[in-house]
Design a protein around this motif. Structure first.
Motif, PDB file in Angstrom:
ATOM      1  N   TYR A 144      13.681 106.925 105.978  1.00  0.00           N
ATOM      2  CA  TYR A 144      12.971 105.641 106.012  1.00  0.00           C
ATOM      3  C   TYR A 144      13.282 104.855 107.287  1.00  0.00           C
ATOM      4  O   TYR A 144      12.468 104.024 107.715  1.00  0.00           O
ATOM      5  CB  TYR A 144      13.306 104.822 104.761  1.00  0.00           C
ATOM      6  N   THR A 145      14.395 105.115 107.905  1.00  0.00           N
ATOM      7  CA  THR A 145      14.669 104.540 109.226  1.00  0.00           C
ATOM      8  C   THR A 145      13.686 105.108 110.248  1.00  0.00           C
ATOM      9  O   THR A 145      13.097 104.368 111.049  1.00  0.00           O
ATOM     10  CB  THR A 145      16.112 104.844 109.658  1.00  0.00           C
ATOM     11  N   GLN A 148      10.185 103.695 109.854  1.00  0.00           N
ATOM     12  CA  GLN A 148      10.023 102.338 110.384  1.00  0.00           C
ATOM     13  C   GLN A 148       9.673 102.369 111.862  1.00  0.00           C
ATOM     14  O   GLN A 148       8.848 101.582 112.338  1.00  0.00           O
ATOM     15  CB  GLN A 148      11.307 101.536 110.158  1.00  0.00           C
ATOM     16  N   GLU A 149      10.306 103.280 112.604  1.00  0.00           N
ATOM     17  CA  GLU A 149       9.998 103.401 114.033  1.00  0.00           C
ATOM     18  C   GLU A 149       8.519 103.734 114.238  1.00  0.00           C
ATOM     19  O   GLU A 149       7.860 103.187 115.131  1.00  0.00           O
ATOM     20  CB  GLU A 149      10.875 104.479 114.665  1.00  0.00           C
ATOM     21  N   PHE A 187       5.918  99.232 106.906  1.00  0.00           N
ATOM     22  CA  PHE A 187       7.219  98.947 107.501  1.00  0.00           C
ATOM     23  C   PHE A 187       8.103  98.201 106.500  1.00  0.00           C
ATOM     24  O   PHE A 187       9.296  98.505 106.358  1.00  0.00           O
ATOM     25  CB  PHE A 187       7.045  98.098 108.769  1.00  0.00           C
ATOM     26  N   GLU A 188       7.505  97.244 105.809  1.00  0.00           N
ATOM     27  CA  GLU A 188       8.260  96.461 104.819  1.00  0.00           C
ATOM     28  C   GLU A 188       8.822  97.356 103.716  1.00  0.00           C
ATOM     29  O   GLU A 188      10.005  97.277 103.376  1.00  0.00           O
ATOM     30  CB  GLU A 188       7.348  95.393 104.206  1.00  0.00           C
ATOM     31  N   ARG A 191      11.616  99.708 104.940  1.00  0.00           N
ATOM     32  CA  ARG A 191      12.862  98.982 105.194  1.00  0.00           C
ATOM     33  C   ARG A 191      13.542  98.611 103.872  1.00  0.00           C
ATOM     34  O   ARG A 191      14.764  98.755 103.719  1.00  0.00           O
ATOM     35  CB  ARG A 191      12.586  97.734 106.025  1.00  0.00           C
ATOM     36  N   LYS A 192      12.766  98.129 102.926  1.00  0.00           N
ATOM     37  CA  LYS A 192      13.340  97.739 101.637  1.00  0.00           C
ATOM     38  C   LYS A 192      13.923  98.943 100.910  1.00  0.00           C
ATOM     39  O   LYS A 192      14.996  98.844 100.290  1.00  0.00           O
ATOM     40  CB  LYS A 192      12.273  97.054 100.778  1.00  0.00           C
ATOM     41  N   LEU A 195      17.312  99.936 102.465  1.00  0.00           N
ATOM     42  CA  LEU A 195      18.386  98.983 102.212  1.00  0.00           C
ATOM     43  C   LEU A 195      18.692  98.822 100.730  1.00  0.00           C
ATOM     44  O   LEU A 195      19.820  98.498 100.359  1.00  0.00           O
ATOM     45  CB  LEU A 195      18.022  97.622 102.821  1.00  0.00           C
ATOM     46  N   LEU A 201      20.654 101.434 107.010  1.00  0.00           N
ATOM     47  CA  LEU A 201      19.766 102.160 107.907  1.00  0.00           C
ATOM     48  C   LEU A 201      20.509 103.291 108.608  1.00  0.00           C
ATOM     49  O   LEU A 201      21.725 103.246 108.767  1.00  0.00           O
ATOM     50  CB  LEU A 201      19.177 101.212 108.957  1.00  0.00           C
TER      51      LEU A 201
END
Length: 372
Positions: A144-145, A148-149, A187-188, A191-192, A195, A201
């Motif tokens: 998931y990191t 996000q990129e 992206f949201e 990231r969620k 975390l 991350l």
């Protein structure tokens, strides 16, 4: 460079006096005489509601937008009467075949109809009741990191171009704004998810980011679109499908289902845009081929990134035991071959039928996947 209006309206007595006169009840109603087409828009399907397709009529429609928009450089909405000294917005993309796809209006309506909310539509608490083993959770956090990129670039590309595209292509610009919302939502949720699981991350991928930057900063929209809306989005669509099939939790499966529908729309536009571009300007085929030859290596930077391959192997195999890693390697090898094959099929469907034979990527992917 800053733009200044042709006058300061705070000291323009003409404007102030005209406004005062109207507020006193002296209505000029000159706008009643606007030389525009009278139209009563009606939904073709009341259950679906009034759509851009229903308003594709006469001077308000998008079908008859000319290839070269030469007489409209202001921000006026298509079909309005142009009067007075309207500002020149300096649009640099004024050719329909540079940006258009026949499905943009439908895609924009679909975005709204299938919107979802990461905060409430994902069953986050299930990750508490059934926590993953440490190795799997770490792999998910790294994946998931990485995602996000990719979504940052998917969000930045339309935002870079939307203000430079002529306002007459308003359905296309509406779609591009919806693309930004799709990318920001993904992206949201990525990231969620990273975390929420407790691992935090992971590490950024230098090879992926170098390639993504090259795609993002394409000099022309058609070239950038084939990279971001077709190469990247198509790759992510295959990736989401793979993760969804091997997802370790119901939360991950649900995230991937939403991600697939959003990526599918972006890919559909990318395919349609390239097809429209090549069908209306066939002499541009060589230029697109040349661009792909120089920038397609970025796809290898994504696929070959250890920050992607290793978490994918762990997720597809279910852990770090040897048997699990072996299972994950086989599944991941199938995934990267499929991602490249589907990419080449889309490029061919758009009009570049011989590209797969010229590209270096399939042979390189065969070398990588053969190691499994």
């Amino acid at each position: 460079m800053a733009f200044y209006a042709d006058k300061d309206y705070t000291v323009d007595d003409t404007v102030l006096q005209a406004a005062q006169k109207v507020m006193e009840g002296h209505l000029g109603l000159h706008w009643y005489e606007a030389k525009t087409e009278r139209l009563a828009g009606r939904p073709s399907d009341p259950k679906r509601g009034l759509t851009y397709q229903d308003l594709n009529v006469g001077t308000y429609g998008y079908t008859n937008i000319p290839e070269d928009v030469r007489t409209s450089q202001s921000m006026v909405s298509r079909g309005s009467e142009k009067v007075g000294k309207l500002p020149d917005m300096g649009y640099v993309v004024n050719r329909k075949s540079d940006v258009w796809s026949d499905n943009v209006a439908e895609l924009y309506e679909e975005v709204k109809a299938r919107r979802w909310v990461p905060a409430t539509d994902i069953p986050w608490t299930e990750l508490h009741t059934k926590p993953l083993p440490h190795d799997l959770e770490m792999a998910c956090a790294q994946l998931y990191t990485f995602l996000q990129e990719c979504q940052i670039v998917s969000m930045d590309f339309p935002s870079k171009w939307v203000a430079l595209i002529n306002q007459d292509f308003l359905e296309l610009k509406s779609w591009m704004c919806a693309q930004m919302l799709d990318a920001s939502r993904l992206f949201e949720v990525f990231r969620k998810r990273a975390l929420f699981g407790g691992a935090g991350l992971g590490r950024a991928s230098a090879t992926a980011e170098q390639g993504l930057k090259e795609w993002l900063w394409a000099d022309q929209f058609p070239q950038g679109s084939v990279s971001i809306n077709l190469s990247l989005a198509g790759f992510l669509l295959t990736l989401y499908r793979q993760v969804g099939a091997f997802a370790p939790t119901n939360v991950d499966r649900k995230i991937m289902r939403y991600a697939m529908q959003d990526a599918a729309r972006q890919t559909a536009y990318g395919l349609g845009q390239l097809r429209y571009h090549l069908s209306h300007r066939p002499l541009e085929a060589n230029a697109i081929e040349g661009y792909l030859e120089h920038t397609e290596h970025a796809l290898l930077g994504l696929i070959g990134s250890p920050e992607l391959l290793e978490p994918m192997i762990i997720i597809c195999g279910g852990g770090l035991e040897k048997a699990q890693v072996d299972k994950g390697r086989i599944a991941t090898a199938k995934f990267i071959r499929l991602a490249v094959r589907e990419y080449m099929e889309r490029i061919a469907a758009a009009g570049l039928t011989g590209h797969a034979k010229r590209s270096q990527i399939p042979a390189m992917i065969d070398r990588i996947s053969a190691a499994a």
